[in-house]
Scaffold this active site. Structure first.
Site, PDB file in Angstrom:
ATOM      1  CB  CYS A 134       3.208   1.608   5.070  1.00 16.58           C
ATOM      2  SG  CYS A 134       1.864   0.909   6.039  1.00 16.58           S
ATOM      3  CB  CYS A 137       3.308   1.212   8.842  1.00 11.71           C
ATOM      4  SG  CYS A 137       2.634   0.092   7.619  1.00 11.71           S
ATOM      5  CG  ASP A 138       6.183   4.107   8.579  1.00 15.32           C
ATOM      6  OD1 ASP A 138       6.263   3.346   9.560  1.00 15.32           O
ATOM      7  OD2 ASP A 138       6.688   3.849   7.472  1.00 15.32           O
TER       8      ASP A 138
END
Ligand code: NAP
Length: 306
Positions: A134, A137-138
């Protein structure tokens, strides 16, 4: 006692939430079961540019809008993982991993797909600390560093473009000399000077030093030669598989996708499908919402008959 609904919708992505809108606006009682965050794959998508009527929107923003809309006519969101769908002759029984079960006269399966994981030694141990599925997200963990994206589909290319806003350099590794993504996205990638494409290579092994990922070894598909790429993050986007492990195999094709007719019915009366989980050619938000509307409409007709 099992709670009873007219329809249980499994999955709160665009397909499931659209089905919830159509079902509840027709006065059906509906539960939407979701094991993660509502919004499905949208939650992990940076931007959407091809949902008609909205020129550009962050994936997570569209997910929130869809969730609010999907639940606004009375559908109940149930957090849980479905382990089986059974039929007692009158009702479908949707069993959840925590022991609860929900009863309904019809079920819509809208569970989407789950990303394929990188099949290399140590890959699981480094997921979440060097390997991520992701970028949204990261990505920020790799600010000003070099990262490798594996895959040449829409997800790999779109998330690579997002990563260029954060990182120093993105290497995209593809196994052919052609991408699978849409031409407009390919053009943007090829024009981006923070991206370098490594054609005709496959991941061979992780390079780990001091218990940290410091690179990846790639193997040429042409001559087997090895190439080392230094990086601190690896983002595999190598496709996805249908989330159908809880369903009877007779409902699925050989790759595990749900077989549906044009009215989204399956071969089991009262069980319908919608969205990416179904066998289909085009997996998009717009095709998922289309399926959700048709599936709910078919459920309405099915319940009128039975
Ligand atoms: P995908 O389209 O199946 O692409 C997977 C990519 O990974 C391909 O380039 C494939 O190579 C490569 N690959 C597969 N297995 C591999 C392996 N073991 N090692 C290295 N590379 C491997 O998957 P996706 O990008 O996740 O997209 C899934 C679906 O969602 C597609 O239908 C896509 O169109 C849709 N989607 C749409 C949008 C959008 O419209 N905005 C955004 C994201 C996703 P080959 O090409 O050589 O097979």
């Amino acid at each position: 006692m099992d709670r009873q609904f007219d329809v249980v919708i499994i999955g709160a992505g665009p397909a499931g939430l659209t089905a919830a809108i159509y079902a509840t606006r027709a006065n059906l009682s509906a539960a939407v079961v979701e094991e993660g965050a509502p919004g499905g794959k949208l939650v992990k998508t940076y931007e959407i540019e091809n949902y008609p009527g909205i020129k550009k929107i962050a994936g997570v923003d569209l997910a929130i809008e869809l969730m609010e809309h999907g639940l606004s006519f009375g559908a109940q969101l149930e957090s849980g993982t479905v382990t089986a769908v059974e039929d007692d002759g009158e009702n479908k029984i949707v069993r959840l991993a925590d022991g609860r079960s929900l009863k309904a006269r019809a079920v819509i399966v809208a569970t989407g797909t789950k990303e394929r994981e990188l099949d290399l030694p140590e890959a699981q141990r480094f997921t979440g600390r060097g390997i991520s599925y992701c970028a949204v997200c990261d990505g920020a963990f790799y600010r000003n560093q070099d990262v490798v994206v594996i895959g040449g589909g829409n997800s790999a290319l779109e998330e690579s473009l997002y990563l260029t806003s954060l990182v120093n350099k993105v290497y995209i590794v593809i196994r052919r000399d052609q991408f699978r993504a849409e031409a407009s996205v390919v053009d943007k990638v090829l024009a981006n000077d923070k991206i370098e494409i490594i054609y005709k290579h496959l991941p061979e092994s992780l390079i780990i030093e001091d218990d940290k990922i410091t690179g990846i070894m790639l193997k040429s598909v042409e001559d087997g030669s090895l190439r080392k790429v230094a990086c601190s993050g690896i983002f595999p986007y190598i496709g996805a598989d249908a989330s159908t492990s809880f369903l009877d195999k007779s409902l699925l094709d050989e790759r595990g996708y749900l077989l549906v007719n044009s009215d989204m019915s399956t071969s089991h009366p009262g069980i319908y499908g919608a969205g990416d989980v179904c066998q289909k050619d085009l997996r998009q938000v717009v095709t998922a919402t289309n399926d959700g509307a048709i599936a709910a409409n078919s459920v309405i007709k099915y319940l009128q008959k039975h």
